[in-house]
Design a protein around this motif. Structure first.
Motif, PDB file in Angstrom:
ATOM      1  N   GLY A  86     -75.280  21.083 -47.803  1.00 12.55           N
ATOM      2  CA  GLY A  86     -75.278  22.510 -48.125  1.00 12.55           C
ATOM      3  C   GLY A  86     -74.693  23.381 -47.041  1.00 12.55           C
ATOM      4  N   PHE A  87     -74.058  22.791 -46.026  1.00  8.96           N
ATOM      5  CA  PHE A  87     -73.570  23.560 -44.891  1.00  8.96           C
ATOM      6  C   PHE A  87     -72.242  24.244 -45.211  1.00  8.96           C
ATOM      7  CE2 PHE A  87     -71.156  23.840 -40.883  1.00  8.96           C
ATOM      8  CZ  PHE A  87     -72.018  24.631 -40.137  1.00  8.96           C
ATOM      9  N   GLU A  88     -72.061  25.444 -44.658  1.00  8.01           N
ATOM     10  CA  GLU A  88     -70.805  26.179 -44.775  1.00  8.01           C
ATOM     11  C   GLU A  88     -70.422  26.721 -43.414  1.00  8.01           C
ATOM     12  OE1 GLU A  88     -71.007  29.215 -47.697  1.00  8.01           O
ATOM     13  OE2 GLU A  88     -71.242  27.826 -49.399  1.00  8.01           O
ATOM     14  N   ASP A  89     -69.127  26.868 -43.177  1.00  7.54           N
ATOM     15  CA  ASP A  89     -68.621  27.406 -41.913  1.00  7.54           C
ATOM     16  C   ASP A  89     -67.598  28.484 -42.214  1.00  7.54           C
ATOM     17  OD1 ASP A  89     -68.140  27.790 -39.236  1.00  7.54           O
ATOM     18  OD2 ASP A  89     -67.893  25.657 -38.776  1.00  7.54           O
ATOM     19  N   ASP A  90     -67.189  29.183 -41.181  1.00  5.72           N
ATOM     20  CA  ASP A  90     -66.203  30.246 -41.342  1.00  5.72           C
ATOM     21  C   ASP A  90     -65.243  30.213 -40.155  1.00  5.72           C
ATOM     22  OD1 ASP A  90     -64.795  32.399 -42.213  1.00  5.72           O
ATOM     23  OD2 ASP A  90     -66.255  33.905 -41.580  1.00  5.72           O
ATOM     24  N   CYS A  91     -64.515  29.114 -40.085  1.00  4.68           N
ATOM     25  CA  CYS A  91     -63.580  28.935 -38.980  1.00  4.68           C
ATOM     26  C   CYS A  91     -62.357  28.184 -39.502  1.00  4.68           C
ATOM     27  CB  CYS A  91     -64.253  28.165 -37.842  1.00  4.68           C
ATOM     28  SG  CYS A  91     -63.236  27.963 -36.372  1.00  4.68           S
ATOM     29  N   PRO A  92     -61.387  28.884 -40.122  1.00  2.00           N
ATOM     30  CA  PRO A  92     -60.226  28.209 -40.732  1.00  2.00           C
ATOM     31  C   PRO A  92     -59.446  27.379 -39.717  1.00  2.00           C
ATOM     32  CG  PRO A  92     -60.341  30.518 -41.383  1.00  2.00           C
ATOM     33  CD  PRO A  92     -61.350  30.340 -40.277  1.00  2.00           C
ATOM     34  N   TYR A  93     -58.841  26.327 -40.253  1.00  2.00           N
ATOM     35  CA  TYR A  93     -58.074  25.402 -39.410  1.00  2.00           C
ATOM     36  C   TYR A  93     -56.655  25.309 -39.957  1.00  2.00           C
ATOM     37  CZ  TYR A  93     -56.605  20.959 -37.308  1.00  2.00           C
ATOM     38  OH  TYR A  93     -55.922  19.974 -36.625  1.00  2.00           O
ATOM     39  N   ASN A  94     -55.684  25.568 -39.100  1.00  2.18           N
ATOM     40  CA  ASN A  94     -54.287  25.573 -39.537  1.00  2.18           C
ATOM     41  C   ASN A  94     -53.529  24.339 -39.083  1.00  2.18           C
ATOM     42  OD1 ASN A  94     -54.545  28.160 -40.730  1.00  2.18           O
ATOM     43  ND2 ASN A  94     -54.292  29.117 -38.707  1.00  2.18           N
ATOM     44  N   ARG A 113     -64.871  21.893 -38.307  1.00  2.00           N
ATOM     45  CA  ARG A 113     -65.124  23.292 -38.676  1.00  2.00           C
ATOM     46  C   ARG A 113     -64.121  23.767 -39.730  1.00  2.00           C
ATOM     47  NH1 ARG A 113     -66.838  27.492 -34.279  1.00  2.00           N
ATOM     48  NH2 ARG A 113     -67.728  28.266 -36.240  1.00  2.00           N
ATOM     49  N   GLY A 114     -62.870  23.321 -39.585  1.00  6.08           N
ATOM     50  CA  GLY A 114     -61.876  23.695 -40.593  1.00  6.08           C
ATOM     51  C   GLY A 114     -62.184  23.089 -41.955  1.00  6.08           C
ATOM     52  N   TYR A 115     -62.664  21.828 -41.975  1.00  6.82           N
ATOM     53  CA  TYR A 115     -62.977  21.183 -43.255  1.00  6.82           C
ATOM     54  C   TYR A 115     -64.118  21.892 -43.982  1.00  6.82           C
ATOM     55  CZ  TYR A 115     -64.929  18.026 -46.685  1.00  6.82           C
ATOM     56  OH  TYR A 115     -65.431  17.514 -47.851  1.00  6.82           O
ATOM     57  N   ARG A 119     -64.036  23.585 -47.569  1.00  3.88           N
ATOM     58  CA  ARG A 119     -64.928  23.120 -48.634  1.00  3.88           C
ATOM     59  C   ARG A 119     -65.757  24.256 -49.214  1.00  3.88           C
ATOM     60  NH1 ARG A 119     -69.926  18.968 -47.723  1.00  3.88           N
ATOM     61  NH2 ARG A 119     -70.904  20.952 -47.104  1.00  3.88           N
ATOM     62  N   ALA A 120     -66.166  25.197 -48.374  1.00  2.00           N
ATOM     63  CA  ALA A 120     -66.933  26.343 -48.866  1.00  2.00           C
ATOM     64  C   ALA A 120     -66.122  27.149 -49.875  1.00  2.00           C
ATOM     65  CB  ALA A 120     -67.360  27.224 -47.691  1.00  2.00           C
ATOM     66  N   GLN A 121     -64.821  27.298 -49.623  1.00  2.00           N
ATOM     67  CA  GLN A 121     -63.967  28.027 -50.563  1.00  2.00           C
ATOM     68  C   GLN A 121     -63.785  27.240 -51.863  1.00  2.00           C
ATOM     69  OE1 GLN A 121     -62.863  31.161 -50.158  1.00  2.00           O
ATOM     70  NE2 GLN A 121     -64.074  31.135 -48.244  1.00  2.00           N
ATOM     71  N   VAL A 122     -63.659  25.902 -51.761  1.00  4.77           N
ATOM     72  CA  VAL A 122     -63.515  25.066 -52.962  1.00  4.77           C
ATOM     73  C   VAL A 122     -64.749  25.216 -53.849  1.00  4.77           C
ATOM     74  CG1 VAL A 122     -63.350  22.693 -53.817  1.00  4.77           C
ATOM     75  CG2 VAL A 122     -61.968  23.413 -51.869  1.00  4.77           C
ATOM     76  N   ARG A 123     -65.914  25.208 -53.245  1.00  2.81           N
ATOM     77  CA  ARG A 123     -67.140  25.326 -54.029  1.00  2.81           C
ATOM     78  C   ARG A 123     -67.278  26.699 -54.681  1.00  2.81           C
ATOM     79  NH1 ARG A 123     -71.813  22.271 -50.334  1.00  2.81           N
ATOM     80  NH2 ARG A 123     -71.045  20.137 -50.708  1.00  2.81           N
ATOM     81  N   ARG A 124     -66.579  27.691 -54.149  1.00  2.00           N
ATOM     82  CA  ARG A 124     -66.587  29.024 -54.764  1.00  2.00           C
ATOM     83  C   ARG A 124     -65.486  29.166 -55.816  1.00  2.00           C
ATOM     84  NH1 ARG A 124     -67.264  30.496 -49.116  1.00  2.00           N
ATOM     85  NH2 ARG A 124     -69.451  31.100 -48.739  1.00  2.00           N
ATOM     86  N   GLY A 125     -64.708  28.100 -56.016  1.00  2.00           N
ATOM     87  CA  GLY A 125     -63.686  28.128 -57.058  1.00  2.00           C
ATOM     88  C   GLY A 125     -62.285  28.378 -56.564  1.00  2.00           C
ATOM     89  N   THR A 126     -62.072  28.469 -55.253  1.00  2.00           N
ATOM     90  CA  THR A 126     -60.743  28.707 -54.695  1.00  2.00           C
ATOM     91  C   THR A 126     -60.251  27.431 -54.013  1.00  2.00           C
ATOM     92  OG1 THR A 126     -61.268  31.034 -54.312  1.00  2.00           O
ATOM     93  CG2 THR A 126     -59.369  30.129 -53.146  1.00  2.00           C
ATOM     94  N   VAL A 127     -59.328  26.736 -54.672  1.00  2.00           N
ATOM     95  CA  VAL A 127     -58.787  25.487 -54.133  1.00  2.00           C
ATOM     96  C   VAL A 127     -57.419  25.781 -53.536  1.00  2.00           C
ATOM     97  CG1 VAL A 127     -58.094  23.118 -54.638  1.00  2.00           C
ATOM     98  CG2 VAL A 127     -60.029  24.137 -55.855  1.00  2.00           C
ATOM     99  N   GLU A 128     -57.323  25.669 -52.219  1.00  2.00           N
ATOM    100  CA  GLU A 128     -56.072  25.913 -51.521  1.00  2.00           C
ATOM    101  C   GLU A 128     -55.523  24.602 -50.973  1.00  2.00           C
ATOM    102  OE1 GLU A 128     -56.986  28.751 -48.527  1.00  2.00           O
ATOM    103  OE2 GLU A 128     -57.040  30.456 -49.926  1.00  2.00           O
ATOM    104  N   GLU A 129     -54.206  24.565 -50.828  1.00  2.00           N
ATOM    105  CA  GLU A 129     -53.581  23.354 -50.291  1.00  2.00           C
ATOM    106  C   GLU A 129     -53.969  23.185 -48.829  1.00  2.00           C
ATOM    107  OE1 GLU A 129     -49.214  21.160 -50.028  1.00  2.00           O
ATOM    108  OE2 GLU A 129     -49.352  23.297 -50.560  1.00  2.00           O
ATOM    109  N   THR A 130     -54.282  21.974 -48.459  1.00  2.00           N
ATOM    110  CA  THR A 130     -54.679  21.664 -47.093  1.00  2.00           C
ATOM    111  C   THR A 130     -54.223  20.251 -46.771  1.00  2.00           C
ATOM    112  OG1 THR A 130     -56.559  21.573 -45.577  1.00  2.00           O
ATOM    113  CG2 THR A 130     -56.935  20.797 -47.820  1.00  2.00           C
ATOM    114  N   SER A 131     -54.700  19.708 -45.680  1.00  6.76           N
ATOM    115  CA  SER A 131     -54.379  18.317 -45.360  1.00  6.76           C
ATOM    116  C   SER A 131     -54.900  17.414 -46.471  1.00  6.76           C
ATOM    117  CB  SER A 131     -55.023  17.919 -44.025  1.00  6.76           C
ATOM    118  OG  SER A 131     -54.511  18.703 -42.966  1.00  6.76           O
TER     119      SER A 131
END
Length: 584
Positions: A86-94, A113-115, A119-131
């Protein structure tokens, strides 16, 4: 403390091998991160939840005092995943993260932290391209039950993520498709959830091919088949359109040559469908009598049970052994679990479209165009003589039947209706008795109500009352007739030479091994048959095909078939074969 003492202390710390191996330190550096940080930055760099996750040791002591054990990478990932569920973070990784079988342990603190931010955004319905490794790690979590409420919720989340992320990375298809299917099997979900999967659609096409072989091909009687001399249709006539459509759809799904994309299919769908289905059924018979295995097994493999690994190519761990069960994905795809070990019963072989089936269907298209659409021919490619003869036989049989059952168009000359009505009124008047004339209305009144024909299209007044002109209308476009087909038919297939005992020279001279094989079959000498196959350098099936191809011109048919005891010469053609061998 002197500066020299400080330097020595730093060197001692850096020299400790255990410090270098600690998971708390990352060996990676990043250009966008400052080397020197303030005390507040260092304090906020890694939340406590990450430290707790890192503290889960791979070595586990036995709580009962026994020997401990090392956790596998999959079990360690599973335990860490439960902690971070259930953990979420707020530190994007580029940056970029690449790893085979990615796990939390494979990531640096910054990547972690980036993952969890992504993942927090994916669970909210926003799937962005990443590694891509982040995407695979997320799927690993789902198949392990991390972050799902129940098996159905997990299935839906896997499918939803796959449907979106495949637009960024199409290569994820080959893994996610298998994992989604395994997830449904492992948790015993309704097989209908997978009815649109490629696996099930492929199996359904195989089932239809097998059904056609079972329902449309008579079971062998145990007697040696005779040469087909009758004109009985291979498939029922008039055609069963529903069954033929199903069979043609299955053929297109499994063939490298798609008939539905053919130009001929657009203009002569009914003809192409019937011929293609009839040829397939004839080929089923051919394989049953001339090959060791049937056509489906020859093209796609045998149905058998083999050991199966759930979620292969994924990091997966189940905390408890799976109970014994059986799961039927479809009638020819069955999974079984016993004592924690899985096996899969299905057709194990090629799961790709068949080029041999494609060769048959292209030949059907090419040869049927010669009769129906000669203006748009297909380039002729070499096919076995027996296949060409089967196709031509079916084309002749179908076009002959279709021409004989063309609907007859009748044109009624409507200008004659006035005379017909007048004649009918006079006839009725002549049949009335006196009492009926007194009670009924005068016939003359009825006669006056008859609509007079247009004078512009008035018929010849010399015609007798009641005469009706009925004529067969000429078709708007050329149609196939029996007379016309009598001209076309010779272009399709030449009449086979009469079967006689006179020696006839074959088009292709047999190799010594093939010659010895034929003589051994005539003498029913099993040892010499085996020896001839060994000397030929071919399999028995290939050697039989070679001989049948070479002797096709001799009798216009195949001469060797496979029976219960192995290959044998068809009785009807023994005299021809003896004559050929003596003539050599």
């Amino acid at each position: 403390m002197a500066d020299q003492d400080i330097k020595m202390l730093i060197e001692r710390i850096m020299a400790e091998a255990r410090t270098h191996q600690s998971a708390r330190f990352s060996n990676e550096t990043y250009a966008d991160e400052p080397i020197l940080k303030t005390g507040r930055q260092m304090q906020n760099f890694l939340p406590d939840q990450y430290r707790k996750m890192r503290e889960i040791s791979r070595w586990q002591d036995d709580p009962k005092g026994g020997a401990g054990r090392w956790l596998s990478e999959a079990e360690l990932f599973y335990r860490q995943g439960l902690l971070m569920a259930g953990f979420e973070d707020d530190c994007p990784y580029n940056g970029t993260f690449k790893s085979y079988f990615p796990t939390y342990n494979a990531m640096s603190d910054r990547q972690l932290r980036g993952y969890f931010t992504w993942r927090a955004q994916v669970r909210r319905g926003t799937v962005e391209e990443t590694s891509t490794s982040f995407a695979f790690l997320y799927l690993y979590e789902l198949i392990c039950g991390i972050g799902v409420d129940n098996p159905l919720d997990g299935f839906n989340k896997i499918k939803a993520f796959w449907d979106v992320y495949r637009a960024f990375e199409p290569g994820i298809d080959r893994f996610a498709r298998v994992w989604l299917q395994d997830y449904a099997v492992f948790h015993g979900l309704d097989p209908k959830l997978l009815r649109d999967s490629k696996t099930v659609m492929f199996d359904n096409a195989l089932i239809e091919l097998r059904r056609a072989a079972r329902d449309l091909v008579p079971a062998p009687s145990g007697q040696t088949p005779k040469r087909r001399k009758t004109s009985e249709p291979t498939l029922p006539l008039p055609p069963d359109e529903v069954r033929e459509e199903r069979l043609m759809a299955a053929i297109n799904a499994l063939s490298t040559y798609n008939l539905s994309s053919s130009r001929l299919d657009r203009s002569h769908h009914r003809d192409l469908r019937h011929v293609a289905c009839a040829v397939y059924v004839r080929m089923v018979r051919y394989y049953d009598t001339h090959r060791k295995t049937g056509i489906v097994a020859s093209l796609f493999g045998e149905e058998t049970a083999m050991p199966y690994t759930m979620f292969a190519s994924a990091v997966f761990f189940a905390p408890e052994r799976h109970e014994d069960c059986e799961y039927r994905l479809d009638p020819i795809h069955i999974y079984r679990c016993q004592n924690g070990f899985w096996e899969c019963m299905r057709i194990h072989g090629s799961r790709q479209k068949s080029s041999k089936l494609g060769e048959m269907m292209r030949a059907c298209d090419q040869r049927l165009r010669l009769a129906l659409d000669p203006a748009h021919p297909l380039k002729e490619e070499k096919v076995p003589k027996y296949l060409a003869k089967i196709i031509d036989d079916e084309i002749v049989a179908w076009l002959s039947w279709d021409a004989a059952h063309q609907p007859v168009k009748i044109d009624i000359d409507l200008s004659q209706l006035g005379h017909i009505r007048s004649a009918a009124a006079q006839t009725r008047e002549a049949l009335l008795i006196d009492e009926e004339r007194e009670d009924g209305a005068p016939v003359e009144v009825e006669a006056t109500l008859i609509e007079q024909p247009n004078t512009e299209s008035a018929p010849d007044m010399t015609a007798e009352p009641g005469e009706m002109t009925i004529r067969q209308d000429e078709p708007d476009e050329p149609t196939v007739s029996t007379e016309e087909f009598g001209v076309v038919a010779p272009l399709l297939v030449s009449a086979p030479a009469p079967v006689t005992s006179a020696p006839i020279e074959a088009a292709n001279k047999l190799a010594p091994a093939a010659d010895a094989f034929l003589r051994a079959l005539l003498e029913q000498n099993v040892a010499q048959v085996t020896s001839a196959v060994a000397h030929s350098g071919q399999s028995e099936d290939m050697l039989v095909d070679t001989i049948n191809e070479a002797l096709f011109d001799l009798v216009g048919d195949t001469v060797i078939e496979f029976g219960a005891t192995g290959p044998q010469i068809i009785e009807d053609y023994e005299a021809d074969v003896r004559g050929y061998l003596d003539h050599e």
